[in-house]
Motif scaffolding. Structure first.
Motif, PDB file in Angstrom:
ATOM      1  N   LEU A 117       4.936   7.753 -10.223  1.00  0.00           N
ATOM      2  CA  LEU A 117       5.525   8.914  -9.539  1.00  0.00           C
ATOM      3  C   LEU A 117       6.248   8.513  -8.253  1.00  0.00           C
ATOM      4  CD1 LEU A 117       2.569  11.420  -9.889  1.00  0.00           C
ATOM      5  CD2 LEU A 117       4.572  11.217 -11.346  1.00  0.00           C
ATOM      6  N   CYS A 118       6.291   7.208  -7.991  1.00  0.00           N
ATOM      7  CA  CYS A 118       6.916   6.766  -6.733  1.00  0.00           C
ATOM      8  C   CYS A 118       8.383   7.142  -6.703  1.00  0.00           C
ATOM      9  CB  CYS A 118       6.778   5.255  -6.600  1.00  0.00           C
ATOM     10  SG  CYS A 118       7.682   4.576  -5.218  1.00  0.00           S
ATOM     11  N   SER A 119       8.747   7.835  -5.679  1.00  0.00           N
ATOM     12  CA  SER A 119      10.161   8.187  -5.538  1.00  0.00           C
ATOM     13  C   SER A 119      10.531   8.059  -4.067  1.00  0.00           C
ATOM     14  CB  SER A 119      10.381   9.617  -6.024  1.00  0.00           C
ATOM     15  OG  SER A 119      11.360  10.238  -5.248  1.00  0.00           O
ATOM     16  N   LEU A 120      11.417   7.108  -3.810  1.00  0.00           N
ATOM     17  CA  LEU A 120      11.825   6.873  -2.422  1.00  0.00           C
ATOM     18  C   LEU A 120      12.414   8.146  -1.826  1.00  0.00           C
ATOM     19  CD1 LEU A 120      13.467   3.363  -2.758  1.00  0.00           C
ATOM     20  CD2 LEU A 120      11.283   3.902  -1.719  1.00  0.00           C
ATOM     21  N   GLU A 121      13.140   8.871  -2.677  1.00  0.00           N
ATOM     22  CA  GLU A 121      13.813  10.070  -2.153  1.00  0.00           C
ATOM     23  C   GLU A 121      12.790  11.110  -1.713  1.00  0.00           C
ATOM     24  OE1 GLU A 121      16.853  10.033  -1.344  1.00  0.00           O
ATOM     25  OE2 GLU A 121      16.827   8.036  -2.200  1.00  0.00           O
ATOM     26  N   ARG A 122      11.735  11.302  -2.571  1.00  0.00           N
ATOM     27  CA  ARG A 122      10.747  12.309  -2.262  1.00  0.00           C
ATOM     28  C   ARG A 122       9.989  11.981  -0.968  1.00  0.00           C
ATOM     29  NH1 ARG A 122       5.871  13.371  -6.248  1.00  0.00           N
ATOM     30  NH2 ARG A 122       4.929  11.758  -5.020  1.00  0.00           N
ATOM     31  N   CYS A 123       9.721  10.687  -0.791  1.00  0.00           N
ATOM     32  CA  CYS A 123       8.883  10.311   0.355  1.00  0.00           C
ATOM     33  C   CYS A 123       9.695  10.061   1.615  1.00  0.00           C
ATOM     34  CB  CYS A 123       8.071   9.078   0.023  1.00  0.00           C
ATOM     35  SG  CYS A 123       6.948   9.380  -1.339  1.00  0.00           S
ATOM     36  N   ARG A 124      11.022  10.030   1.492  1.00  0.00           N
ATOM     37  CA  ARG A 124      11.839   9.679   2.653  1.00  0.00           C
ATOM     38  C   ARG A 124      11.537  10.602   3.840  1.00  0.00           C
ATOM     39  NH1 ARG A 124      16.691   6.752   2.472  1.00  0.00           N
ATOM     40  NH2 ARG A 124      16.963   7.290   0.306  1.00  0.00           N
ATOM     41  N   SER A 126      -1.595   1.200  -4.742  1.00  0.00           N
ATOM     42  CA  SER A 126      -0.393   0.435  -4.405  1.00  0.00           C
ATOM     43  C   SER A 126       0.857   1.232  -4.787  1.00  0.00           C
ATOM     44  CB  SER A 126      -0.401  -0.888  -5.167  1.00  0.00           C
ATOM     45  OG  SER A 126      -0.075  -0.653  -6.517  1.00  0.00           O
ATOM     46  N   ALA A 127       2.002   0.663  -4.417  1.00  0.00           N
ATOM     47  CA  ALA A 127       3.279   1.329  -4.702  1.00  0.00           C
ATOM     48  C   ALA A 127       3.643   1.261  -6.182  1.00  0.00           C
ATOM     49  CB  ALA A 127       4.380   0.695  -3.863  1.00  0.00           C
ATOM     50  N   GLU A 128       2.775   0.610  -6.991  1.00  0.00           N
ATOM     51  CA  GLU A 128       3.003   0.558  -8.447  1.00  0.00           C
ATOM     52  C   GLU A 128       2.618   1.915  -9.024  1.00  0.00           C
ATOM     53  OE1 GLU A 128       4.116  -2.507 -11.061  1.00  0.00           O
ATOM     54  OE2 GLU A 128       2.419  -3.268  -9.946  1.00  0.00           O
ATOM     55  N   GLU A 168       8.951  12.839   4.046  1.00  0.00           N
ATOM     56  CA  GLU A 168       7.517  12.908   4.316  1.00  0.00           C
ATOM     57  C   GLU A 168       7.035  11.717   5.152  1.00  0.00           C
ATOM     58  OE1 GLU A 168       3.661  12.856   1.494  1.00  0.00           O
ATOM     59  OE2 GLU A 168       5.516  13.615   0.610  1.00  0.00           O
ATOM     60  N   MET A 169       7.500  10.514   4.759  1.00  0.00           N
ATOM     61  CA  MET A 169       7.021   9.306   5.432  1.00  0.00           C
ATOM     62  C   MET A 169       7.958   8.879   6.566  1.00  0.00           C
ATOM     63  SD  MET A 169       4.298   8.842   3.821  1.00  0.00           S
ATOM     64  CE  MET A 169       3.904   7.577   5.002  1.00  0.00           C
ATOM     65  N   LYS A 170       9.062   9.562   6.715  1.00  0.00           N
ATOM     66  CA  LYS A 170      10.059   9.235   7.747  1.00  0.00           C
ATOM     67  C   LYS A 170      10.424   7.734   7.717  1.00  0.00           C
ATOM     68  CE  LYS A 170       8.714  12.991  10.825  1.00  0.00           C
ATOM     69  NZ  LYS A 170       7.609  13.538  10.050  1.00  0.00           N
ATOM     70  N   SER A 184       8.695   5.213   6.811  1.00  0.00           N
ATOM     71  CA  SER A 184       7.704   4.238   7.253  1.00  0.00           C
ATOM     72  C   SER A 184       6.914   3.612   6.100  1.00  0.00           C
ATOM     73  CB  SER A 184       6.726   4.889   8.242  1.00  0.00           C
ATOM     74  OG  SER A 184       5.923   5.818   7.556  1.00  0.00           O
ATOM     75  N   CYS A 185       7.215   4.012   4.870  1.00  0.00           N
ATOM     76  CA  CYS A 185       6.480   3.464   3.727  1.00  0.00           C
ATOM     77  C   CYS A 185       6.767   1.955   3.602  1.00  0.00           C
ATOM     78  CB  CYS A 185       6.910   4.204   2.461  1.00  0.00           C
ATOM     79  SG  CYS A 185       6.561   3.305   0.969  1.00  0.00           S
ATOM     80  N   PRO A 186       5.731   1.105   3.508  1.00  0.00           N
ATOM     81  CA  PRO A 186       5.954  -0.348   3.475  1.00  0.00           C
ATOM     82  C   PRO A 186       6.863  -0.801   2.320  1.00  0.00           C
ATOM     83  CG  PRO A 186       3.637   0.116   3.827  1.00  0.00           C
ATOM     84  CD  PRO A 186       4.295   1.432   3.531  1.00  0.00           C
ATOM     85  N   LEU A 201       0.853  -1.192   0.000  1.00  0.00           N
ATOM     86  CA  LEU A 201       0.000   0.000   0.000  1.00  0.00           C
ATOM     87  C   LEU A 201       0.888   1.241   0.000  1.00  0.00           C
ATOM     88  CD1 LEU A 201      -2.882   1.192   0.341  1.00  0.00           C
ATOM     89  CD2 LEU A 201      -2.486   1.169   2.802  1.00  0.00           C
ATOM     90  N   CYS A 202       0.586   2.167  -0.907  1.00  0.00           N
ATOM     91  CA  CYS A 202       1.354   3.416  -0.948  1.00  0.00           C
ATOM     92  C   CYS A 202       0.665   4.420  -0.006  1.00  0.00           C
ATOM     93  CB  CYS A 202       1.390   3.961  -2.374  1.00  0.00           C
ATOM     94  SG  CYS A 202       1.921   5.688  -2.452  1.00  0.00           S
ATOM     95  N   PRO A 203       1.298   4.815   1.087  1.00  0.00           N
ATOM     96  CA  PRO A 203       0.652   5.734   2.030  1.00  0.00           C
ATOM     97  C   PRO A 203       0.301   7.079   1.407  1.00  0.00           C
ATOM     98  CG  PRO A 203       2.665   4.805   2.970  1.00  0.00           C
ATOM     99  CD  PRO A 203       2.635   4.401   1.525  1.00  0.00           C
ATOM    100  N   ARG A 204       1.111   7.516   0.428  1.00  0.00           N
ATOM    101  CA  ARG A 204       0.848   8.819  -0.195  1.00  0.00           C
ATOM    102  C   ARG A 204      -0.456   8.777  -1.006  1.00  0.00           C
ATOM    103  NH1 ARG A 204       2.016  11.224  -4.780  1.00  0.00           N
ATOM    104  NH2 ARG A 204       2.997   9.385  -5.639  1.00  0.00           N
ATOM    105  N   ARG A 205      -0.629   7.712  -1.810  1.00  0.00           N
ATOM    106  CA  ARG A 205      -1.849   7.591  -2.616  1.00  0.00           C
ATOM    107  C   ARG A 205      -3.070   7.340  -1.717  1.00  0.00           C
ATOM    108  NH1 ARG A 205      -0.498   3.426  -7.422  1.00  0.00           N
ATOM    109  NH2 ARG A 205      -1.039   4.916  -9.024  1.00  0.00           N
TER     110      ARG A 205
HETATM  111  S1  SF4 Z   1       7.952   5.768  -1.651  1.00  0.00           S
HETATM  112 FE1  SF4 Z   1       6.315   7.299  -1.655  1.00  0.00          FE
HETATM  113  S2  SF4 Z   1       5.261   7.057  -3.634  1.00  0.00           S
HETATM  114 FE2  SF4 Z   1       6.529   5.227  -3.298  1.00  0.00          FE
HETATM  115  S3  SF4 Z   1       5.144   3.751  -2.324  1.00  0.00           S
HETATM  116 FE3  SF4 Z   1       6.170   4.840  -0.675  1.00  0.00          FE
HETATM  117  S4  SF4 Z   1       4.841   6.557  -0.142  1.00  0.00           S
HETATM  118 FE4  SF4 Z   1       4.197   5.761  -2.132  1.00  0.00          FE
END
Ligand code: SF4
Length: 568
Positions: free
Chosen positions: A408-415, A403-405, A417-419, A421-423, A348-352
């Motif tokens: 626009l998924c970018s580990l760097e961008r979410c690092r 989902s994480a599919e 924001e999500m601290k 914790s993104c699965p 699951l993508c937390p951002r979406r």
């Molecule tokens: S890295 Fe960001 S865009 Fe990619 S799955 Fe995690 S929260 Fe979603």
């Protein structure tokens, strides 16, 4: 809570209320959760009873001879139900048949097939039989109307209790998300919210928002730093661990030395040392998993080189992760880092997910999955799709957009924001630090197809259940076209006045110059026109496919049909 309701079930000659007939009606009246009356009646149909319906229900044509016609039965069921809310498992199916006969058109409908996916997110399937088995409800004869109605009544009683335990914030969010979507499960959550207000039950505060949604990544795991020139494995060390009185025998009660296992391990050690390909066919009882895991683990530990293990089935992955790898760890003196990595679509993508919560669902599939995820995340924070069941293509489609599919998924961008914790981010990080990474053939092939952008670098690959590789390749590189999904996607696209395109046009108003807005409108009109054309062509394509299947396939019925076309 609603005090009086009727659980209802029909058996019919098929799925189409316009063409098919009712052959049995079963109903159970409940008051304050207790059964107070029951109704059961076979009905003589207007059309012949198909063989497959007899196979499903056990109702034979001769049982229907002499039974009353539907016109004679309707007044009885209308009287039995009166104005009570009607509960059913896929209630619209039953109520549409009755509505076609002019009966029970105005009754409130409550659907356990809508409630269960939200309140039992981890149920293995959402058929009535399966839910009854998982909740311990007796279902004597599945697909007989009265027994199904009884099971529905029992299931409903259990499901009604669950929302009372949900936090108020969750109930409020579900009721607010359901607003305007005519969802047949909404009255249950609304009633629970009202009951909670009346009873002043103490609230449970559990946050399912932002970076607290999932536990953070455990930092400090070292990355592998491969040796330039790998050191060879010492087979004698492996043999001792597998042998009589060796490390495995000391740790695992009942472990016995198996000559074929030792021989296989020797071949695997040689393949690692020589950098050779090796193909082994090992029968049941050889203990092949340990025979390749032990050399693979030592090779990876000694040389800091990652080994990928690819399997075809989840069962084998679970066996490796939950049994073989922990068993083997006991025989190793150094710690071994191993992990399971799944495809992006499994996380699951937390951002979406947060974006869907902000914008609110626009259809019942989105709504049901949103509610299911909110309830699931109260107890489970893995974000792993395998821990919930998705109901039908509609929910699967919505999941694919959560989902994480995500392009626009970018580990760097979410690092930040999500601290961390993104699965998906955590699974990926843990694979980058692991000696052994277990994957399935589909993910391995996705890696091959994407120039190795899916898996972390690896030096060796073990294919278990390799006999399924050919099938996995066909599956991985297959092209799928789903009529319902295609129509759903095109409908979601909409036009200048509706759907995603309409939203885009509205959102751009005032933000861009009038000329740009005009140009955008023209482009949207062109896209909408193309989408209409595509709908038309898709209709022709699927109709041709149906004609083709009619010409060359087995006789068509209302159920799924499979036709495999192979070269002569
Ligand atoms: S890295 Fe960001 S865009 Fe990619 S799955 Fe995690 S929260 Fe979603």
């Amino acid at each position: 809570m609603l005090v009086e309701m009727v659980a209802l079930d029909l058996e019919t000659t098929g799925l189409d209320p316009q063409r098919d007939s009712i052959i049995e009606i079963g109903a159970v009246r409940m008051r304050d959760g207790q059964v107070v009356d029951e109704y059961s009646q076979l009905v003589s149909p207007d059309v012949p009873l198909p063989r497959e319906i007899t196979d499903i229900t056990g109702i034979r044509p001769e049982q229907l001879v002499g039974q009353p016609a539907i016109e004679d039965v309707l007044p009885q069921i209308v009287h039995f139900v009166a104005d009570a809310p009607v509960i059913g498992h896929n209630v619209n199916f039953d109520m549409d048949f009755l509505a076609r006969q002019g009966a029970l058109r105005g009754n409130l409908r409550l659907d356990t097939a809508e409630l269960a996916p939200v309140l039992m997110p981890a149920a293995s399937r959402y058929s009535l039989g399966n839910l009854a088995a998982e909740t311990g409800i007796a279902l004597k004869e599945a697909h007989r109307a009265l027994d199904d109605a009884r099971a529905t009544a029992g299931l409903n009683s259990q499901l009604w209790l669950k929302p009372l335990d949900l936090p108020l914030a969750t109930l409020n969010e579900i009721v607010s998300a359901a607003s305007g979507l005519a969802w047949s499960a909404e009255p249950v959550f609304r009633a629970a919210l009202e009951a909670r207000d009346l009873l002043s039950t103490p609230d449970v505060i559990r946050s399912t928002h932002g970076s607290t949604l999932f536990p953070p990544l455990q930092e400090g795991m070292p990355l592998l730093a491969p040796e330039d020139a790998p050191l060879p494995l010492d087979f004698e060390e492996i043999r001792q661990k597998l042998g009589e009185g060796g490390a495995l025998a000391r740790q695992l009660p009942g472990f016995r030395e198996r000559p074929q296992q030792v021989q296989m391990a020797q071949e695997v050690v040689q393949a690692f040392n020589q950098g050779e390909h090796l193909m082994i066919e090992a029968g049941t009882g050889v203990g092949k998993s340990l025979a390749y895991l032990l050399p693979a683990a030592r090779w990876s530990q000694v040389n800091s080189r990652r080994v990928i293990i690819s399997t075809n089935t989840i069962n084998l992955q679970e066996q490796l992760l939950n049994k073989d790898l922990p068993d083997m760890q006991m025989a190793l003196s150094e710690p071994l880092r191993s992990t399971l990595l799944k495809g992006r679509g499994n996380y699951l993508c937390p951002r979406r997910f947060a974006a869907l919560r902000r914008r609110k669902p626009v259809n019942q599939d989105e709504l049901r999955l949103l509610c299911k995820l909110i309830v699931w995340l109260l107890e489970n924070r893995s974000g792993d799709r395998s821990e919930i069941s998705l109901r039908g293509p509609g929910e699967r489609h919505v999941w694919s957009r959560l989902s994480a599919e995500d392009p626009l998924c970018s580990l760097e961008r979410c690092r930040s924001e999500m601290k961390g914790s993104c699965p998906f981010f955590k699974a990926r990080k843990s694979a980058e630090c692991a000696h052994l990474v277990v994957v399935n053939h589909a993910l391995l092939l996705a890696d091959a197809a994407s120039e190795h952008r899916v898996l972390p670098n690896y030096s060796s690959l073990i294919l278990d259940e390799a006999q399924h590789l050919e099938e996995a390749v066909s599956e991985a590189f297959a092209f799928r076209l789903d009529e319902r999904l295609l129509r759903l996607q095109l409908a979601e696209l909409g036009s200048a006045n509706s759907g995603v395109l309409g939203e885009l046009l509205r959102a751009s108003q005032g933000l861009v110059a009038a000329a740009v807005q005009e140009r955008l409108k023209e482009m949207i009109d062109t896209i909408a026109e193309a989408a209409t054309l595509l709908q038309h062509h898709a209709g022709r394509l699927f109709s041709s496919c149906r004609s083709f299947a009619d010409d060359v396939g087995p006789p068509r019925n209302n159920y799924t049909m499979r036709l495999r076309i192979v070269p002569q």
